[in-house]
Enzyme design. Structure first.
Site, short mmCIF file in Angstrom:
data_model
loop_
_atom_site.label_atom_id
_atom_site.label_comp_id
_atom_site.label_asym_id
_atom_site.label_seq_id
_atom_site.Cartn_x
_atom_site.Cartn_y
_atom_site.Cartn_z
N PRO A 2 0.83 -1.20 0.00
CG PRO A 2 -0.83 -1.60 1.58
CD PRO A 2 0.50 -2.11 1.10
CE LYS A 60 5.30 3.59 0.37
NZ LYS A 60 6.09 2.57 -0.36
CG HIS A 108 -3.51 -15.34 6.26
ND1 HIS A 108 -2.35 -16.09 6.25
CD2 HIS A 108 -4.28 -15.81 5.24
CE1 HIS A 108 -2.40 -16.97 5.26
NE2 HIS A 108 -3.56 -16.82 4.63
NE ARG A 127 4.83 -12.23 0.98
CZ ARG A 127 5.39 -11.56 -0.03
NH1 ARG A 127 4.61 -10.99 -0.95
NH2 ARG A 127 6.69 -11.44 -0.13
NE ARG A 281 9.49 -2.08 -6.76
CZ ARG A 281 9.02 -1.25 -5.82
NH1 ARG A 281 9.86 -0.51 -5.12
NH2 ARG A 281 7.73 -1.19 -5.59
#
Length: 291
Positions: A2, A60, A108, A127, A281
């Site tokens: 994100p 972030k 999760h 993850r 990337r």
């Protein structure tokens, strides 16, 4: 991962949902989710009983002020967080879910937080890279959440402008895309919005940063902030894991000019969009519009 628009969307959702939210119970389902000193035991102890105040975003990262009593905010500020700060980084796949009714957690689930009404804020992370921190009162968040120390200016701040970029990028040979991904240069931009803003600014992602002229840097600053603004208005982008607090996908992806449109016709000139690896990337760009 994100990026700024997605994290800002989550911040707004948390701010709306957690009004007068007093933490009644905390369960840490995975120890590594807690990154602050003292681990999960101290995190649970210090959050229980706290009232959640304002939610802030820095790059972030997300941070909520914690208070022993309900924080009565004025028009300009709220009282100092006498319960410290609660910090969060979603990393790759972290997301918050709001559950008003009792429900079983998915495999999760990493952290569960209930209020006095037994409504649950659940942190789910496939993850398992997402992290949370408790920052003691009287301490600046960056003393515990050390990643905050390395962040550059916010894209929407007055500190982020062409003069600033010109100084930071002077003499640099690294591609401009790589520079924009550097969180110490500008906080919050990631792969999606660097591709989109470089397209909007008509700049090739491979261009050595130090070669950009002042007028190009000014155009890039304006394009980055505009792309971010539009994406925030669309609730961010969902290509895989991102959902907002209510489980709703972000809607910016369908508006993307180049990102994940490799091989498709450019929306401006019909030239096929290229996708290649740049600095490790995946990078999308139009060889005609971006020169």
């Amino acid at each position: 991962m994100p990026e700024l628009p997605e994290v800002e969307t989550v911040r707004r959702g948390l701010a709306d949902r957690l009004v007068d939210f007093q933490i009644g119970q905390v369960e840490v389902c995975r120890e590594r989710a807690i990154a602050s000193p003292g681990g999960s035991a101290l995190f649970i102890k210090m959050l229980c009983g706290m009232h959640v105040g304002s939610w802030l975003r820095r790059g972030k990262y997300l941070m909520a002020s914690l208070h022993h009593e309900i924080a009565q905010s004025s028009a300009d500020s709220e009282p100092d967080p006498d319960g410290g700060w609660w910090g969060v980084h979603l990393r790759m796949t972290g997301q918050f879910q709001w559950h008003e009714a009792i429900s079983s957690p998915c495999p999760h689930t990493r952290v569960r937080i209930w209020n006095k009404k037994n409504e649950e804020l659940r942190f789910v992370d496939t993850r398992s890279f997402g992290q949370m921190w408790w920052v003691p009162p009287g301490n600046a968040p960056e003393t515990i959440i050390t990643g905050l120390q390395k962040l550059g200016p916010e894209p929407f701040s007055s500190a982020f402008n062409s003069s600033y970029l010109s100084k930071r990028l002077k003499g640099s040979k690294r591609p401009i895309k790589s520079a924009l991904l550097d969180q110490s240069i500008v906080a919050g931009a990631g792969n999606i919005y660097t591709d989109e803003s470089l397209f909007a600014a008509r700049i090739r992602p491979h261009t050595p940063s130090g070669q950009l002229k002042k007028v190009e840097l000014e155009r890039l600053c304006n394009c980055l902030t505009e792309v971010l603004r539009v994406s925030i208005g669309a609730g961010g982008t969902t290509f895989s894991d991102f959902r907002d607090l209510e489980g709703i996908n972000g809607n910016y992806g369908g508006q993307a000019w180049v990102y994940r449109r490799g091989g498709q016709a450019c929306r401006i000139c019909s030239t096929p969009i290229r996708r290649e690896s740049l600095c490790g990337r995946g990078t999308h760009w139009c060889p005609n519009c971006q020169r």
